[in-house]
Write a protein that holds these residues in place. Structure first.
Motif, PDB file in Angstrom:
ATOM      1  N   PHE A 216       0.844  -1.191   0.000  1.00 30.41           N
ATOM      2  CA  PHE A 216       0.000   0.000   0.000  1.00 30.41           C
ATOM      3  C   PHE A 216       0.883   1.245   0.000  1.00 30.41           C
ATOM      4  N   THR A 217       0.517   2.193  -0.838  1.00 32.89           N
ATOM      5  CA  THR A 217       1.312   3.419  -0.982  1.00 32.89           C
ATOM      6  C   THR A 217       0.615   4.664  -0.436  1.00 32.89           C
ATOM      7  N   SER A 218      -0.722   4.673  -0.377  1.00 33.31           N
ATOM      8  CA  SER A 218      -1.452   5.849   0.110  1.00 33.31           C
ATOM      9  C   SER A 218      -2.830   5.424   0.574  1.00 33.31           C
ATOM     10  N   THR A 234      -2.463   1.073  -4.179  1.00 33.25           N
ATOM     11  CA  THR A 234      -1.459   0.022  -4.109  1.00 33.25           C
ATOM     12  C   THR A 234      -0.367   0.255  -5.147  1.00 33.25           C
ATOM     13  N   ASN A 235       0.702  -0.521  -4.999  1.00 31.63           N
ATOM     14  CA  ASN A 235       1.822  -0.421  -5.928  1.00 31.63           C
ATOM     15  C   ASN A 235       1.511  -1.064  -7.277  1.00 31.63           C
ATOM     16  N   ASN A 236       0.509  -1.921  -7.336  1.00 32.17           N
ATOM     17  CA  ASN A 236       0.127  -2.568  -8.598  1.00 32.17           C
ATOM     18  C   ASN A 236      -1.065  -1.861  -9.251  1.00 32.17           C
ATOM     19  N   HIS A 237      -1.025  -0.512  -9.212  1.00 32.92           N
ATOM     20  CA  HIS A 237      -1.969   0.415  -9.870  1.00 32.92           C
ATOM     21  C   HIS A 237      -3.426   0.074  -9.582  1.00 32.92           C
ATOM     22  N   PRO A 260       2.285   2.562 -10.364  1.00 36.75           N
ATOM     23  CA  PRO A 260       1.800   2.569  -8.978  1.00 36.75           C
ATOM     24  C   PRO A 260       1.045   3.846  -8.622  1.00 36.75           C
ATOM     25  N   ILE A 261       0.057   3.675  -7.757  1.00 39.12           N
ATOM     26  CA  ILE A 261      -0.679   4.824  -7.224  1.00 39.12           C
ATOM     27  C   ILE A 261       0.202   5.511  -6.182  1.00 39.12           C
ATOM     28  N   LYS A 262       0.384   6.818  -6.336  1.00 44.11           N
ATOM     29  CA  LYS A 262       1.265   7.559  -5.434  1.00 44.11           C
ATOM     30  C   LYS A 262       0.537   8.553  -4.539  1.00 44.11           C
TER      31      LYS A 262
END
Length: 453
Positions: A216-218, A234-237, A260-262
């Motif tokens: 998880f990115t955000s 997540t990092n897998n868009h 990836p979602i940032k």
């Protein structure tokens, strides 16, 4: 070379924003009516690579607004939101949990519910490191800048046993905190009791039997009043919607592009979210149906790292590694304005009390949003009327000239048709007429010669 856009920017309403970059600089951007677009008006701090800003938090209020900044070297600064004066500083020597850059602070929240006294102010901070060490501490901040700050109390606990925490978010009521990261499933904690109340479950394997690792990115809550629904990137868009009252697995999953979602941000309506990824794409999504409402016009040339929705104006801000702060219209998704800030920008915040509080003494008050919208509408009507007048005069001139041209074209066409429709008899008669005319001319010339003799 970075990609640029050739869109016409209509301009943005009066506002104030703060940006934070990789060198630790805090830049204040203000947009006023007669300023010609947003501009950098102040710069706080000195640039250094060790002052890399990891996390920021703000208390956006009219009286005594505060700003907290967590840096790469473990230092936390509590600043005044008005002029950038330092009120308190927490160094890594005082923090047992922050001992190296590998365990730096990635989550920071400044609680808005403060106990304000006459001689001192108490602010409460929530911090979380990448190894999952969370703590809540109360800091006594004196009014005088020369006074020293002291920590009254602190509570610590571990959010996870393994993995790295990459994102942290506190709900609007400041009672629950959300954590997630690489190898760490999203989980919610009760801040008053320091207990975990919910933990997500990993999605099942796909049709090929492949399991997607947790990354998880955000994260972001959908509403300030409801902590049960939140979204996670997540990092897998993927963008996942969770409802802790329904189930532990995602209620809805949306794929967005291929990177990836940032960054994630919620809208004030509680139904729309703004998504930014590592390739500079940004879009708004209706989280109720999972359908994309549309992409924001204009391609960013770098990874988007922060998206913030203005609490009052229909404006959303985004910043990233291309060094630009971009301001967008939430309804039309058009670019309102952009400011180049030279460094990689990591975070952006809005000061919603800028129009009311931050006006200098003796200056004229800035127009409100309704006034600016009315002025824009009146200007558009005036421009439209002038354009109509010009077009009508041109139409009249072109109409006269065009009628003459049409008449001449018809005459020429009739002549060509008459020539083309002549048969062989008419051609022969024409030849005979021409021969007889030539004979008459020859006879008349001979008579004139004889008379002269």
């Amino acid at each position: 070379m970075p990609r640029t856009t050739t869109l016409e920017c209509p301009g943005c309403p009066p506002l104030r924003a703060l940006t934070f970059d990789t060198l630790g600089l805090i830049k204040v951007i203000e947009s006023r009516e007669n300023q010609g677009g947003p501009k950098v008006v102040e710069r706080w701090g000195e640039p250094h690579s060790s002052k890399f800003v990891n996390a920021v938090s703000i208390i956006d209020r009219k009286s005594h607004p505060l700003l907290a900044v967590a840096r790469k070297n473990g230092q936390i600064d509590v600043l005044s939101l008005v002029n950038g004066d330092s009120h308190a500083t927490i160094t890594p020597a005082n923090d047992v949990h922050v001992q190296s850059e590998e365990n730096s602070i990635i989550g920071l929240h400044l609680f808005a519910k403060q106990n304000l006294d006459l001689d001192s102010r108490v602010c409460t901070l929530l911090t979380c490191t990448s190894k999952g060490n969370a703590s809540i501490r109360s800091i006594e901040v004196p009014d005088s800048l020369t006074g020293s700050s002291s920590t009254n109390s602190s509570k610590t606990w571990d959010v996870c046993s393994g993995g790295n925490v990459l994102c942290c978010k506190v709900d609007g009521n400041e009672k629950f905190a959300l954590f997630g990261g690489k190898g760490v499933e999203v989980n919610i904690w009760d801040l008053a009791n320091e207990t975990k109340i919910w933990n997500a479950k990993s999605p099942p394997k796909n049709s090929l039997g492949i399991f997607t690792p947790t990354w998880f990115t955000s994260v972001s809550f959908l509403s300030k009043d409801d902590h049960r629904k939140f979204v996670a990137g997540t990092n897998n868009h993927q963008v996942r919607l969770y409802d802790i009252s329904a189930q532990r697995r995602p209620v809805l999953s949306i794929d967005f592009r291929e990177t990836p979602i940032k960054a994630l941000a919620e809208d004030i309506d509680g139904n729309t979210i703004y998504v930014g990824n590592g390739s500079g794409d940004m879009a708004s999504v209706d989280i109720r149906t999972g359908k994309m409402l549309g992409c924001f016009t204009g391609k960013c040339s770098g990874s988007i790292r922060s998206i913030v929705r203005h609490p009052e104006l229909p404006v959303v801000a985004s910043c990233g590694l291309d060094g630009y702060l971009r301001l967008w219209d939430t309804k039309t998704r058009q670019l309102l304005s952009s400011v180049f800030l030279k460094q990689h920008v990591l975070h952006v915040l809005f000061d919603s009390n800028f129009i009311v509080e931050d006006m200098p003494k003796g200056a004229d008050s800035l127009p409100c949003k309704e006034q600016t919208m009315k002025e824009i509408a009146v200007g558009e009507e005036i421009e439209a009327s002038s354009l109509k007048r010009k077009k009508s005069s041109k139409v009249k001139e072109n109409g006269i000239d065009g009628s003459e041209k049409k008449r001449r074209a018809k005459q020429s066409e009739e002549r060509k048709k008459s020539k083309g429709n002549d048969g062989p008899e008419k051609m022969a008669s024409r030849e005979e007429r021409s021969k007889s005319a030539s004979k008459k001319r020859n006879k008349s010339s001979k008579k004139e010669i004889s008379d002269e003799e």
